[in-house]
Design an enzyme around this catalytic site. Sequence first.
Site, PDB file in Angstrom:
ATOM      1  N   SER A  95       0.814  -1.210   0.000  1.00  0.00           N
ATOM      2  CA  SER A  95       0.000   0.000   0.000  1.00  0.00           C
ATOM      3  C   SER A  95       0.854   1.270   0.000  1.00  0.00           C
ATOM      4  O   SER A  95       1.717   1.409  -0.847  1.00  0.00           O
ATOM      5  CB  SER A  95      -0.958  -0.082   1.192  1.00  0.00           C
ATOM      6  OG  SER A  95      -2.110   0.638   0.905  1.00  0.00           O
ATOM      7  N   HIS A 115      -7.686  -5.709  -0.252  1.00  0.00           N
ATOM      8  CA  HIS A 115      -6.446  -4.969  -0.014  1.00  0.00           C
ATOM      9  C   HIS A 115      -5.766  -5.526   1.241  1.00  0.00           C
ATOM     10  O   HIS A 115      -6.271  -5.356   2.349  1.00  0.00           O
ATOM     11  CB  HIS A 115      -6.861  -3.508   0.206  1.00  0.00           C
ATOM     12  CG  HIS A 115      -5.735  -2.551   0.324  1.00  0.00           C
ATOM     13  ND1 HIS A 115      -4.952  -2.183  -0.746  1.00  0.00           N
ATOM     14  CD2 HIS A 115      -5.260  -1.855   1.384  1.00  0.00           C
ATOM     15  CE1 HIS A 115      -4.052  -1.296  -0.349  1.00  0.00           C
ATOM     16  NE2 HIS A 115      -4.210  -1.088   0.940  1.00  0.00           N
TER      17      HIS A 115
HETATM   18  C1  GCU Z   1      -5.348   4.822   1.755  1.00  0.00           C
HETATM   19  C2  GCU Z   1      -4.731   5.598   0.608  1.00  0.00           C
HETATM   20  C3  GCU Z   1      -3.929   4.695  -0.324  1.00  0.00           C
HETATM   21  C4  GCU Z   1      -2.928   3.885   0.475  1.00  0.00           C
HETATM   22  C5  GCU Z   1      -3.625   3.164   1.605  1.00  0.00           C
HETATM   23  C6  GCU Z   1      -2.682   2.453   2.581  1.00  0.00           C
HETATM   24  O1  GCU Z   1      -6.328   3.973   1.266  1.00  0.00           O
HETATM   25  O2  GCU Z   1      -5.759   6.261  -0.077  1.00  0.00           O
HETATM   26  O3  GCU Z   1      -3.249   5.460  -1.297  1.00  0.00           O
HETATM   27  O4  GCU Z   1      -2.236   3.001  -0.359  1.00  0.00           O
HETATM   28  O5  GCU Z   1      -4.355   4.088   2.397  1.00  0.00           O
HETATM   29  O6  GCU Z   1      -1.527   2.756   2.646  1.00  0.00           O
HETATM   30  O7  GCU Z   1      -3.178   1.625   3.331  1.00  0.00           O
END
Ligand code: GCU
Length: 410
Positions: A246, A387
């Site tokens: 992420s 995710h």
């Molecule tokens: C949020 C953000 C993302 C990121 C994510 C994370 O969803 O919008 O860009 O990748 O957090 O790091 O968990």
Amino acid sequence: MKHHLLACIFMVTMATTSTAAPSGISYNEDKTPKLDLPDPLKGVQDAKSWPARRTEIFAMIEDQMFGKAPEFDKKSMKVTRKIPDRIFLSGKAVLSQPALHFAGCNVQLMIVRPADTREPVPAFLAYNFRGNHTVHQDPAIALASGWVPRTKGNKASEDHRGQSSPRWDIQKIIEKGYALVTVYCGDVDPDFHDHFKNGVHAKYGKPDAGQWGTIAAWSWGLSRILDYLEDEPAIDAKRVAVMGHSRLGKTSLWAGASDTRFALVISNNSGCGGAALSKRRFGETVHRINSSFPHWFCDNFKKYNNKEDILPFDQHMLLALVAPRPLYVASAEKDQWADPRGEFLAAKGADPVYRILGTEGLPADSMPAVNKPVHGRIGYHIRSGKHDVTSYDWKQYLAFADKHLKKKGQ
Ligand code: GCU
């Protein structure tokens, strides 16, 4: 019958709400603009003419997106070893926890390495989100000492020990002969917008529009950890795979682009600002990420809020900066926010650079089916689920690392 109908309506409603996009965001493939991506190989005829183009692309992405990080003199780093090494994983591994002190920060490492070898081993280097103690339940792992997100009083506590352990397949990493080096990203820069007062930014003063945001600071921190690993006899620093999930996947990509000592680069569900193409405007957008996380990128990047079409680059060019080193991009089917198709298309967009450099690139003409990984010099998979980092993801990374990092000096 009536019940059946109600159940169907309920299921349809559930399906719609679970994929419904937040306001201002599109999850509709038909609404993505027609893609007109800049050519990473502009002016490049052969492998010899790539380095000049690479320098140009790097400078552009550094200046317009992540921001410039300072030079660092390795001699200014101090290492302390207050915590003795311990046997870990019922004798299969050794846990060591040196601390690095540089640029006003105290960075606590957690290194787990196989116990049964005296040879330096290849390693995965990956930040964690909330402290080393969240990675595994062993009470010997030091609690994070600084500001920690989503905790009472922003302090680490015993309650969180092992909380993110499902994301870390330490057992398999060790069994396959690798070490894991993990560090809490907040030790380098706490993840909130404080106008450049905390973390490593504090030492380097107020930046101009082209200077580093938090993601560049984290990436720079990974290079400092690699500086240390070069002097750590248990680790083969020439075979370090940098991995991140992420926001930390965005970080591993920029680390791999900025520091060619990283032998292999892994982006797990990195999405917008990571592996996903910005110009598709599918899922999280440049405007959205710059508004929610104003500290992640440099101020220049804000020029492209709702103006992705004028970006002189896109994320396939970030990925191309890793070439010809092995690169893995992983998506998850339900992670629409991170735009799995945009992640695949960026990997595919980096492929011509890998090929001109004489490697296999990404051997997939179209997006692979769910749970059907493709491992060329670029690896890609989209797994079922949300995710996250799962043991399925680690299984692929270990197989990919076996393919590319098994022999010494690769
Ligand atoms: C949020 C953000 C993302 C990121 C994510 C994370 O969803 O919008 O860009 O990748 O957090 O790091 O968990």
